[in-house]
Every structure is written in structure tokens, then in C-alpha cells.
Scaffold this active site. Sequence first.
Site, PDB file in Angstrom:
ATOM      1  N   HIS A 184       0.852  -1.201   0.000  1.00 16.53           N
ATOM      2  CA  HIS A 184       0.000   0.000   0.000  1.00 16.53           C
ATOM      3  C   HIS A 184       0.883   1.245   0.000  1.00 16.53           C
ATOM      4  CE1 HIS A 184      -2.879  -2.805   2.318  1.00 16.53           C
ATOM      5  NE2 HIS A 184      -3.431  -2.614   1.140  1.00 16.53           N
ATOM      6  N   LYS A 221     -16.963  -6.665   7.580  1.00 12.22           N
ATOM      7  CA  LYS A 221     -15.634  -7.276   7.388  1.00 12.22           C
ATOM      8  C   LYS A 221     -14.932  -7.336   8.739  1.00 12.22           C
ATOM      9  CE  LYS A 221     -11.737  -7.220   4.203  1.00 12.22           C
ATOM     10  NZ  LYS A 221     -11.199  -6.735   2.936  1.00 12.22           N
ATOM     11  N   ARG A 233      -1.680  -6.035  -8.314  1.00 14.63           N
ATOM     12  CA  ARG A 233      -0.455  -6.799  -8.016  1.00 14.63           C
ATOM     13  C   ARG A 233      -0.193  -7.877  -9.056  1.00 14.63           C
ATOM     14  NH1 ARG A 233      -2.471  -8.607  -2.376  1.00 14.63           N
ATOM     15  NH2 ARG A 233      -4.315  -8.613  -3.708  1.00 14.63           N
ATOM     16  N   SER A 290      -2.527  -7.948   3.121  1.00 13.60           N
ATOM     17  CA  SER A 290      -2.782  -7.762   4.552  1.00 13.60           C
ATOM     18  C   SER A 290      -3.014  -9.110   5.232  1.00 13.60           C
ATOM     19  CB  SER A 290      -3.987  -6.852   4.762  1.00 13.60           C
ATOM     20  OG  SER A 290      -3.729  -5.584   4.215  1.00 13.60           O
TER      21      SER A 290
HETATM   22  N1  COA Z   1      -0.288  -3.872  -1.845  1.00 11.73           N
HETATM   23  C1  COA Z   1      -0.637  -4.704  -0.836  1.00 11.73           C
HETATM   24  N2  COA Z   1      -1.836  -5.289  -0.721  1.00 11.73           N
HETATM   25  C2  COA Z   1      -2.704  -4.991  -1.679  1.00 11.73           C
HETATM   26  C3  COA Z   1      -2.430  -4.146  -2.747  1.00 11.73           C
HETATM   27  C4  COA Z   1      -1.155  -3.569  -2.812  1.00 11.73           C
HETATM   28  N3  COA Z   1      -0.808  -2.765  -3.795  1.00 11.73           N
HETATM   29  N4  COA Z   1      -3.514  -4.063  -3.524  1.00 11.73           N
HETATM   30  C5  COA Z   1      -4.439  -4.838  -2.956  1.00 11.73           C
HETATM   31  N5  COA Z   1      -3.951  -5.402  -1.848  1.00 11.73           N
HETATM   32  C6  COA Z   1      -4.625  -6.387  -0.980  1.00 11.73           C
HETATM   33  C7  COA Z   1      -4.943  -5.898   0.403  1.00 11.73           C
HETATM   34  O1  COA Z   1      -3.831  -6.102   1.256  1.00 11.73           O
HETATM   35  C8  COA Z   1      -6.088  -6.769   0.778  1.00 11.73           C
HETATM   36  O2  COA Z   1      -5.602  -7.991   1.212  1.00 11.73           O
HETATM   37  P1  COA Z   1      -6.488  -8.998   2.085  1.00 11.73           P
HETATM   38  O3  COA Z   1      -7.619  -9.472   1.228  1.00 11.73           O
HETATM   39  O4  COA Z   1      -5.503 -10.039   2.375  1.00 11.73           O
HETATM   40  O5  COA Z   1      -6.952  -8.220   3.273  1.00 11.73           O
HETATM   41  C9  COA Z   1      -6.811  -7.033  -0.538  1.00 11.73           C
HETATM   42  O6  COA Z   1      -5.880  -6.720  -1.545  1.00 11.73           O
HETATM   43  C10 COA Z   1      -8.043  -6.229  -0.677  1.00 11.73           C
HETATM   44  O7  COA Z   1      -7.639  -4.886  -0.797  1.00 11.73           O
HETATM   45  P2  COA Z   1      -8.342  -3.641  -0.245  1.00 11.73           P
HETATM   46  O8  COA Z   1      -7.753  -2.526  -1.018  1.00 11.73           O
HETATM   47  O9  COA Z   1      -8.244  -3.520   1.219  1.00 11.73           O
HETATM   48  O10 COA Z   1      -9.805  -3.868  -0.774  1.00 11.73           O
HETATM   49  P3  COA Z   1     -11.109  -4.292  -0.049  1.00 11.73           P
HETATM   50  O11 COA Z   1     -11.727  -5.296  -0.930  1.00 11.73           O
HETATM   51  O12 COA Z   1     -10.955  -4.647   1.377  1.00 11.73           O
HETATM   52  O13 COA Z   1     -11.906  -2.932  -0.086  1.00 11.73           O
HETATM   53  C11 COA Z   1     -12.969  -1.031  -1.152  1.00 11.73           C
HETATM   54  C12 COA Z   1     -12.199  -2.319  -1.315  1.00 11.73           C
HETATM   55  C13 COA Z   1     -12.854  -0.437   0.215  1.00 11.73           C
HETATM   56  C14 COA Z   1     -12.373  -0.070  -2.157  1.00 11.73           C
HETATM   57  C15 COA Z   1     -14.435  -1.330  -1.555  1.00 11.73           C
HETATM   58  O14 COA Z   1     -14.928  -2.385  -0.768  1.00 11.73           O
HETATM   59  C16 COA Z   1     -15.316  -0.118  -1.372  1.00 11.73           C
HETATM   60  O15 COA Z   1     -15.263   0.794  -2.153  1.00 11.73           O
HETATM   61  N6  COA Z   1     -16.139  -0.123  -0.312  1.00 11.73           N
HETATM   62  C17 COA Z   1     -17.074   0.963  -0.052  1.00 11.73           C
HETATM   63  C18 COA Z   1     -18.504   0.531  -0.364  1.00 11.73           C
HETATM   64  C19 COA Z   1     -18.771   0.633  -1.836  1.00 11.73           C
HETATM   65  O16 COA Z   1     -18.719   1.685  -2.442  1.00 11.73           O
HETATM   66  N7  COA Z   1     -19.105  -0.510  -2.422  1.00 11.73           N
HETATM   67  C20 COA Z   1     -19.383  -0.599  -3.823  1.00 11.73           C
HETATM   68  C21 COA Z   1     -18.132  -0.760  -4.619  1.00 11.73           C
HETATM   69  S1  COA Z   1     -18.519  -1.408  -6.178  1.00 11.73           S
END
Ligand code: COA
Length: 167
Positions: free
Chosen positions: A19, A43, A93, A131
Site C-alpha cells: 500500500h 468485514k 499486483r 494484509s
Molecule cells: N499492496 C498490498 N496489498 C494490496 C495491494 C497492494 N498494492 N492491492 C491490494 N492489496 C490487498 C490488500 O492487502 C487486501 O488484502 P487482504 O484481502 O488479504 O486483506 C486485498 O488486496 C483487498 O484490498 P483492499 O484494497 O483492502 O480492498 P477491499 O476489498 O478490502 O476494499 C474497497 C475495497 C474499500 C475499495 C471497496 O470495498 C469499497 O469501495 N467499499 C465501499 C462501499 C462501496 O462503495 N461498495 C461498492 C463498490 S462497487
Amino acid sequence: MSQSVAIYPGSFDPLTNGHGDIITRAASLFKTLVVAVAHNPNKKTIFTPEERVALIQEEFGSKFENVEVVSHSGLLVDFARERKARVVVRGLRAVSDYDYETQLALMNRRLAPEIETLFLAAREDCSYISSSVVKQIATFGGDVSAIVPPAVKRALDEKYRLGLIKG
Ligand code: COA
């Protein structure tokens, strides 16, 4: 782009060097980068939204003047509109991220056509970090110092010491 606001959303549970790579690079592209820590009650996270914001703030608050860290709940596009952001930044990634990320990007575009999603390819040495992997290593008392910032390592060590991280 240097005149605009971009949002980098995620759960950041916890912040990793992966990140950090995206934050560093996106901060150089936009006038303001808002790191938006998602507060999703469905979550299960080990850090509260306040703790996640504080850890990112500790790492980047003094490094970049144009990086803001906030938590938000609700729809990402609503938050982006509120902040007058036209761009959402996400890291890619590997090919395995592509399906999920395009689904998010396309849904967000349907909800708010004026907002673009910009993908940054993760730095090679960060492409295997997630993560979950960090938490799994910390669960068993392993050393995560090469893949997370020092403040995150300290926070994980503390959760481990208190028995708050369970495998
Ligand atoms: N480096 C390290 N880890 C990365 C990464 C990077 N460059 N890119 C992605 N990841 C990993 C994260 O570590 C995380 O790992 P985990 O699954 O082991 O925890 C995983 O990818 C998910 O990444 P994250 O960016 O935390 O996404 P998320 O799925 O938890 O959340 C949101 C995505 C918050 C953007 C999305 O759920 C959201 O917009 N929520 C708001 C509600 C909404 O609008 N919903 C409709 C969207 S269509």
C-alpha cells in the site's frame, strides 16, 4: 492531474509496504491524495478504523504534505463526490487482482460515470504482499518487518502480545 484530488480506498487492515508503494507514487501524481480507510462493519478486521487511520497517518502524515488519511463508511463514489475527487486509485499486483478490481471499477463507473479508476501496477517486490499474509505471519509470531512499516510492526507485536491476533 497535478491540480486534482484522488482517493485511494481500501481496508488497510493493516497498511503494508505494498500500500505504501501505491500511496507514494499516487501522491506524486495528484495535488491531493485522500487515503480512505473503509469502515465496513461486515468485514472482520483486527484494527479498528481509528487504529488503521492512525497507523497510515504515522507513516505518511509527515512524509507528504498532500496526503490526507480519513475513514469513511458508505459508498465510495458518494465519498469521492463529497471530496470532489475525479479519480480513484487502485493497485494491481497480479492478474489475479484483475477480475475483482475491474468489477469494482465498472460498478463504480455505473454509479458515478464522471469518476475514473486509475490502476497502478504494484512494484515487483511488493506484488506478493497482502494484509492477510501479514496477519497470518503475525499470528504465529513471525517477523513482518520487511513487508510493513515499523509502526505497523509494533502495533502487530502488541496485538500478538495481548493475544488479540488469533489464527
Ligand atoms: N499492496 C498490498 N496489498 C494490496 C495491494 C497492494 N498494492 N492491492 C491490494 N492489496 C490487498 C490488500 O492487502 C487486501 O488484502 P487482504 O484481502 O488479504 O486483506 C486485498 O488486496 C483487498 O484490498 P483492499 O484494497 O483492502 O480492498 P477491499 O476489498 O478490502 O476494499 C474497497 C475495497 C474499500 C475499495 C471497496 O470495498 C469499497 O469501495 N467499499 C465501499 C462501499 C462501496 O462503495 N461498495 C461498492 C463498490 S462497487
